[in-house]
Design a protein around this motif. Structure first.
Motif, PDB file in Angstrom:
ATOM      1  N   LEU A 180       0.719  -1.112  -0.235  1.00  0.00           N
ATOM      2  CA  LEU A 180      -0.151  -0.078   0.059  1.00  0.00           C
ATOM      3  C   LEU A 180       0.861   1.242  -0.099  1.00  0.00           C
ATOM      4  O   LEU A 180       0.295   2.223  -0.258  1.00  0.00           O
ATOM      5  CB  LEU A 180      -0.681  -0.128   1.171  1.00  0.00           C
ATOM      6  N   ARG A 181       2.141   1.093   0.162  1.00  0.00           N
ATOM      7  CA  ARG A 181       2.994   2.112   0.183  1.00  0.00           C
ATOM      8  C   ARG A 181       3.011   2.884  -1.400  1.00  0.00           C
ATOM      9  O   ARG A 181       3.096   4.217  -1.143  1.00  0.00           O
ATOM     10  CB  ARG A 181       4.563   1.807   0.414  1.00  0.00           C
ATOM     11  N   ALA A 182       2.680   2.265  -2.248  1.00  0.00           N
ATOM     12  CA  ALA A 182       2.463   2.959  -3.512  1.00  0.00           C
ATOM     13  C   ALA A 182       1.214   3.786  -3.447  1.00  0.00           C
ATOM     14  O   ALA A 182       1.298   4.600  -4.500  1.00  0.00           O
ATOM     15  CB  ALA A 182       2.128   1.849  -4.613  1.00  0.00           C
ATOM     16  N   CYS A 183       0.355   3.687  -2.509  1.00  0.00           N
ATOM     17  CA  CYS A 183      -0.887   4.473  -2.579  1.00  0.00           C
ATOM     18  C   CYS A 183      -0.794   5.610  -1.608  1.00  0.00           C
ATOM     19  O   CYS A 183      -1.560   6.382  -1.566  1.00  0.00           O
ATOM     20  CB  CYS A 183      -2.178   3.759  -2.313  1.00  0.00           C
ATOM     21  N   LEU A 184       0.399   5.615  -1.145  1.00  0.00           N
ATOM     22  CA  LEU A 184       0.589   6.772   0.124  1.00  0.00           C
ATOM     23  C   LEU A 184       0.948   7.996  -0.648  1.00  0.00           C
ATOM     24  O   LEU A 184       2.040   7.986  -1.313  1.00  0.00           O
ATOM     25  CB  LEU A 184       1.624   6.239   1.172  1.00  0.00           C
ATOM     26  N   THR A 185       0.384   9.177  -0.202  1.00  0.00           N
ATOM     27  CA  THR A 185       0.766  10.390  -1.044  1.00  0.00           C
ATOM     28  C   THR A 185       0.667  11.603  -0.056  1.00  0.00           C
ATOM     29  O   THR A 185       0.197  11.178   1.073  1.00  0.00           O
ATOM     30  CB  THR A 185      -0.094  10.651  -2.125  1.00  0.00           C
ATOM     31  N   ARG A 186       0.971  12.842  -0.338  1.00  0.00           N
ATOM     32  CA  ARG A 186       0.827  13.696   0.664  1.00  0.00           C
ATOM     33  C   ARG A 186       0.028  14.879  -0.149  1.00  0.00           C
ATOM     34  O   ARG A 186       0.001  14.913  -1.264  1.00  0.00           O
ATOM     35  CB  ARG A 186       2.290  14.470   0.549  1.00  0.00           C
ATOM     36  N   CYS A 187      -0.508  15.564   0.684  1.00  0.00           N
ATOM     37  CA  CYS A 187      -1.547  16.708   0.014  1.00  0.00           C
ATOM     38  C   CYS A 187      -0.568  17.923  -0.386  1.00  0.00           C
ATOM     39  O   CYS A 187       0.243  18.150   0.273  1.00  0.00           O
ATOM     40  CB  CYS A 187      -2.524  17.180   1.235  1.00  0.00           C
ATOM     41  N   ARG A 188      -1.207  18.098  -1.758  1.00  0.00           N
ATOM     42  CA  ARG A 188      -0.131  19.235  -2.557  1.00  0.00           C
ATOM     43  C   ARG A 188      -0.315  20.624  -1.550  1.00  0.00           C
ATOM     44  O   ARG A 188       0.472  21.461  -1.668  1.00  0.00           O
ATOM     45  CB  ARG A 188      -1.252  19.457  -3.812  1.00  0.00           C
ATOM     46  N   HIS A 189      -1.588  20.741  -0.747  1.00  0.00           N
ATOM     47  CA  HIS A 189      -1.598  21.905  -0.285  1.00  0.00           C
ATOM     48  C   HIS A 189      -1.313  22.235   1.194  1.00  0.00           C
ATOM     49  O   HIS A 189      -0.510  22.684   1.739  1.00  0.00           O
ATOM     50  CB  HIS A 189      -3.349  22.575  -0.120  1.00  0.00           C
ATOM     51  N   CYS A 190      -1.585  21.103   2.192  1.00  0.00           N
ATOM     52  CA  CYS A 190      -1.380  21.033   3.540  1.00  0.00           C
ATOM     53  C   CYS A 190      -0.361  20.051   3.937  1.00  0.00           C
ATOM     54  O   CYS A 190       0.126  20.033   5.041  1.00  0.00           O
ATOM     55  CB  CYS A 190      -2.461  20.920   4.451  1.00  0.00           C
ATOM     56  N   ARG A 191       0.148  19.169   2.832  1.00  0.00           N
ATOM     57  CA  ARG A 191       1.170  18.331   3.128  1.00  0.00           C
ATOM     58  C   ARG A 191       0.786  17.089   4.242  1.00  0.00           C
ATOM     59  O   ARG A 191       1.640  16.206   4.487  1.00  0.00           O
ATOM     60  CB  ARG A 191       2.501  18.868   3.664  1.00  0.00           C
ATOM     61  N   ILE A 192      -0.405  16.788   4.201  1.00  0.00           N
ATOM     62  CA  ILE A 192      -0.827  15.514   5.374  1.00  0.00           C
ATOM     63  C   ILE A 192      -0.629  14.379   4.429  1.00  0.00           C
ATOM     64  O   ILE A 192      -0.922  14.532   3.328  1.00  0.00           O
ATOM     65  CB  ILE A 192      -2.358  15.961   6.046  1.00  0.00           C
ATOM     66  N   PHE A 193      -0.207  13.426   4.879  1.00  0.00           N
ATOM     67  CA  PHE A 193      -0.214  11.995   4.371  1.00  0.00           C
ATOM     68  C   PHE A 193      -1.490  11.379   4.146  1.00  0.00           C
ATOM     69  O   PHE A 193      -2.329  11.382   5.264  1.00  0.00           O
ATOM     70  CB  PHE A 193       0.736  11.032   5.052  1.00  0.00           C
ATOM     71  N   PHE A 194      -1.898  10.710   3.106  1.00  0.00           N
ATOM     72  CA  PHE A 194      -3.045   9.905   3.221  1.00  0.00           C
ATOM     73  C   PHE A 194      -2.934   8.890   2.142  1.00  0.00           C
ATOM     74  O   PHE A 194      -2.118   9.008   1.369  1.00  0.00           O
ATOM     75  CB  PHE A 194      -4.318  10.897   2.737  1.00  0.00           C
ATOM     76  N   LEU A 195      -3.952   7.637   2.388  1.00  0.00           N
ATOM     77  CA  LEU A 195      -3.886   6.875   1.313  1.00  0.00           C
ATOM     78  C   LEU A 195      -4.658   6.981   0.096  1.00  0.00           C
ATOM     79  O   LEU A 195      -5.814   7.740   0.230  1.00  0.00           O
ATOM     80  CB  LEU A 195      -4.326   5.473   1.726  1.00  0.00           C
ATOM     81  N   THR A 196      -4.500   7.056  -1.198  1.00  0.00           N
ATOM     82  CA  THR A 196      -5.152   7.302  -2.118  1.00  0.00           C
ATOM     83  C   THR A 196      -5.685   6.125  -2.914  1.00  0.00           C
ATOM     84  O   THR A 196      -5.299   4.968  -2.950  1.00  0.00           O
ATOM     85  CB  THR A 196      -4.299   8.271  -3.158  1.00  0.00           C
TER      86      THR A 196
END
Ligand SMILES: [Zn+2]
Length: 169
Positions: free
Chosen positions: A30-46
């Motif tokens: 699932l690491r491949a689906c882990l990303t950061r928000c472009r605006h606030c930089r929070i991590f989330f799974l997409t």
């Protein structure tokens, strides 16, 4: 910008990050689906369809806020010219004419979940479960969770009250 590092949400975000870390540890693919928000930089799974994509907005408010800003911009571009302004005036007049008659009160709805959050929970549970979880299943799960939560909370309060009754003479 860094809303999740300030104020009352910090504890919740910490809990969220701990959960996220344990999920990714348990399911390294699932690491491949882990990303950061472009605006606030929070991590989330997409969604796996977005895996590897950068520049996504998080489902905790940024995506919605930026979509609204973009649509406001489009609308002002559309209604900006003179005939457009007249059209908008007409629409607003029609709107206020309708508003004069109060609509019947809608029946009380149980709980209104933020659709962005529901979709995010759906994507993450699908990723964890390894099959496509539907929106209805997520809503059922959230409703059940909420019920249990309030039962727990009531029980905790009951226990505290019982304890207080016992302790105080
Ligand atoms: Zn964000």
């Amino acid at each position: 910008m860094d809303w999740y590092r300030r104020g009352v949400v910090v504890a919740l975000v910490l809990e969220y990050y701990q959960l996220l870390r344990s999920v990714v540890r348990a399911k390294p693919h699932l690491r491949a689906c882990l990303t950061r928000c472009r605006h606030c930089r929070i991590f989330f799974l997409t969604d796996p369809r977005n895996a590897g994509r950068h520049g996504l907005g998080c489902p905790f408010g940024c995506r919605e806020a930026h979509r609204k800003a973009a649509s406001a911009q489009r609308s002002s571009a559309y209604y900006g010219d003179a005939p457009g302004r007249q059209k908008k005036r007409l629409i607003n007049q029609r709107r206020s004419a309708k508003a004069a008659v109060p609509p019947p009160a809608p029946p009380p709805r149980p709980v209104q979940w933020n659709p962005e959050i529901v979709e995010h929970v759906r994507v993450v549970t699908s990723l964890i479960e390894g099959w496509r979880v539907s929106r209805d299943q997520v809503l059922a799960m959230l409703a059940k969770n909420l019920r249990q939560h309030s039962i727990c909370r009531c029980r905790q309060i009951d226990q505290t009250v019982a304890w207080l009754n016992k302790e105080t003479p």
